[in-house]
Design a protein around this motif. Structure first.
Motif, mmCIF file in Angstrom:
data_model
loop_
_atom_site.group_PDB
_atom_site.id
_atom_site.type_symbol
_atom_site.label_atom_id
_atom_site.label_comp_id
_atom_site.label_asym_id
_atom_site.label_seq_id
_atom_site.Cartn_x
_atom_site.Cartn_y
_atom_site.Cartn_z
ATOM 1 N N ARG A 117 0.803 -1.217 0.000
ATOM 2 C CA ARG A 117 0.000 0.000 0.000
ATOM 3 C C ARG A 117 0.839 1.272 0.000
ATOM 4 N N VAL A 175 3.129 -5.609 16.012
ATOM 5 C CA VAL A 175 2.892 -6.086 17.378
ATOM 6 C C VAL A 175 3.978 -5.552 18.317
ATOM 7 N N PHE A 178 3.026 -2.021 19.335
ATOM 8 C CA PHE A 178 1.917 -1.982 20.280
ATOM 9 C C PHE A 178 2.379 -2.401 21.678
ATOM 10 N N MET A 202 1.310 -20.048 19.317
ATOM 11 C CA MET A 202 0.743 -19.603 20.592
ATOM 12 C C MET A 202 0.071 -20.747 21.342
ATOM 13 N N LEU B 112 -6.027 -2.517 6.503
ATOM 14 C CA LEU B 112 -4.983 -2.826 7.457
ATOM 15 C C LEU B 112 -5.316 -2.161 8.775
ATOM 16 N N LEU B 113 -4.977 -2.811 9.852
ATOM 17 C CA LEU B 113 -5.104 -2.141 11.146
ATOM 18 C C LEU B 113 -4.327 -0.846 11.087
ATOM 19 N N PRO B 114 -4.909 0.223 11.583
ATOM 20 C CA PRO B 114 -4.183 1.487 11.603
ATOM 21 C C PRO B 114 -2.865 1.314 12.337
ATOM 22 N N SER B 115 -1.782 1.358 11.602
ATOM 23 C CA SER B 115 -0.483 1.183 12.238
ATOM 24 C C SER B 115 -0.128 2.455 13.001
ATOM 25 N N ILE B 163 -1.032 -12.247 22.920
ATOM 26 C CA ILE B 163 -1.935 -13.025 22.074
ATOM 27 C C ILE B 163 -2.966 -12.112 21.417
ATOM 28 N N TYR B 165 -2.826 -8.830 20.718
ATOM 29 C CA TYR B 165 -2.234 -8.004 19.662
ATOM 30 C C TYR B 165 -1.893 -8.848 18.436
ATOM 31 N N THR B 166 -1.428 -10.073 18.693
ATOM 32 C CA THR B 166 -1.066 -10.950 17.584
ATOM 33 C C THR B 166 -2.296 -11.299 16.750
ATOM 34 N N VAL B 167 -3.403 -11.595 17.424
ATOM 35 C CA VAL B 167 -4.642 -11.901 16.716
ATOM 36 C C VAL B 167 -5.073 -10.713 15.851
ATOM 37 N N ALA B 169 -3.144 -8.324 14.691
ATOM 38 C CA ALA B 169 -2.159 -8.062 13.630
ATOM 39 C C ALA B 169 -2.259 -9.090 12.506
ATOM 40 N N ARG B 170 -2.476 -10.374 12.881
ATOM 41 C CA ARG B 170 -2.521 -11.412 11.846
ATOM 42 C C ARG B 170 -3.778 -11.308 10.990
ATOM 43 N N ASP B 173 -2.501 -9.333 7.971
ATOM 44 C CA ASP B 173 -1.078 -9.591 7.760
ATOM 45 C C ASP B 173 -0.679 -9.331 6.311
ATOM 46 N N PRO B 174 0.368 -8.538 6.096
ATOM 47 C CA PRO B 174 0.843 -8.310 4.721
ATOM 48 C C PRO B 174 1.342 -9.581 4.049
ATOM 49 N N CYS B 198 0.297 -18.792 12.385
ATOM 50 C CA CYS B 198 -0.065 -17.892 13.481
ATOM 51 C C CYS B 198 -0.223 -18.660 14.780
#
Lengths: 204, 204
Positions: A117, A175, A178, A202, B112-115, B163, B165-167, B169-170, B173-174, B198
């Motif tokens: 992007r 991650v 964050f 995990m 995408l999650l707002p980075s 966990i 944050y990982t959920v 982010a994934r 995922d790019p 993941c």
DNA sequence: GTCTATAAACCGATAGAC
DNA sequence: GTCTATCGGTTTATAGAC
């Protein structure tokens, strides 16, 4: 005295190299902090402490400037990869590289991988030095991945392509940002946690 | 005849809702494709098929427009979460949500999650409806994570924060984009591969 | 509410003096 | 090569007619 001439020239070239390295340092930092699209040339100039017009005497465009910065970063990564002891098992080599990248990322000098992007992607593809370094690094990683699959330390059913992309992506995982923002963990704890979830998942 | 009046008003309101939903659909798609910073209001207007000035009659700014879009997406995610059968084990619920998010992402409607590197983050924090939905979703996920750790299907030594944050982010995922660009895998294969890495890692 | 036209701000890049 | 000043283009947002 030709030797003096040569020395003077060499000195000037050295100064130029230093200045351009300082510029690339600033770009690296700003790319890590804001990304390509939000980084402005005014900010780069202010960070280095020179006028914006002077930037364009060294790099012809924002794209080339950023590509040069990313290329230098790729060179540093290759240097780290090639400095690992050859006695190290391939899985440990992979983990070492990811570990180093996350640490650098938390330190604020590792830009996010150019996502699909960002406008920088095209510029990178059109910048041969970057492509060359990227290929070199990919070859190293690919060899380690294959070897780790052969000796059973990495899943043999997982396509190497998936592992490769995952390694690249986890090296600049949001991650980490964050968790750092949360403030509950130290940098080294964050690195350990991300390495664990990346390689072992995990589920325990 | 008041009832006709009410019906007409209701109809107009319904039309308004439909129009605004169409706008949010376009925003959702463009956010997923280009991200907040690269998306322009001209593009949004063109995608919807109205003039840019008309957009501002519905949403006061680009930030509010995007926040409204992200809020609607959050509502949809909560709906999916709450539609899962309560008999499903907590780990399966987590996987189902991530699976749905990756599928949606591959379909091109999951931004995408707002980075931490996007300007939208501040606008989202200042938009109470979004924060409210985000809290609701986080509560659902947090409960599942705790339950999965209690019944031993998720690592008990891994902090729940990691966990969670990982959920998140994934879910965007790019790696999914890169694999899709590669063209070697179907969408459902990509989803399976990402779910596996993941939750279970890459060591096999 | 929708449109056209435009204001105001920002940014990449350049001109020209030194 | 460095500076100040500015151009040209883009983008967010608004004014005003219909």
């Amino acid at each position: 005295m030709p030797s003096t001439q040569i020395k003077k020239l060499s000195f000037k070239q050295q100064q130029l190299q230093l200045r351009e390295n300082a510029i690339l340092d600033a770009v690296n930092k700003l790319l890590a902090k804001k990304g390509f699209d939000l980084m402005t040339m005014d900010e780069v100039a202010a960070e280095v402490g020179i006028a914006k017009a002077s930037l364009y005497k060294h790099f012809e465009s924002k794209e080339v400037l950023s590509a040069a910065s990313m290329t230098r970063l790729m060179e540093q990564t290759i240097a780290v990869a090639e400095s690992l002891p050859s006695s190290l098992p391939p899985l440990d080599k992979l983990q070492s590289i990811v570990r180093w990248a996350i640490q650098t990322h938390l330190g604020g000098t590792m830009p996010l991988l150019p996502s699909t992007r960002s406008n920088i992607q095209l510029a990178l593809l059109a910048y041969p030095p970057y492509i060359e370094k990227l290929s070199t690094l990919t070859e190293h990683l690919g060899a380690w991945i294959g070897a780790a699959q052969d000796n059973g330390t990495l899943s043999k059913t997982l396509p190497g392509e998936v592992i490769l992309y995952t390694v690249f992506a986890r090296s600049c995982d949001p991650v980490a940002d964050f968790l750092k923002m949360g403030g509950a963990f130290s940098d080294s704890e964050i690195v350990d946690l991300l390495i664990q979830t990346c390689f072992h998942g995990m589920t325990g």
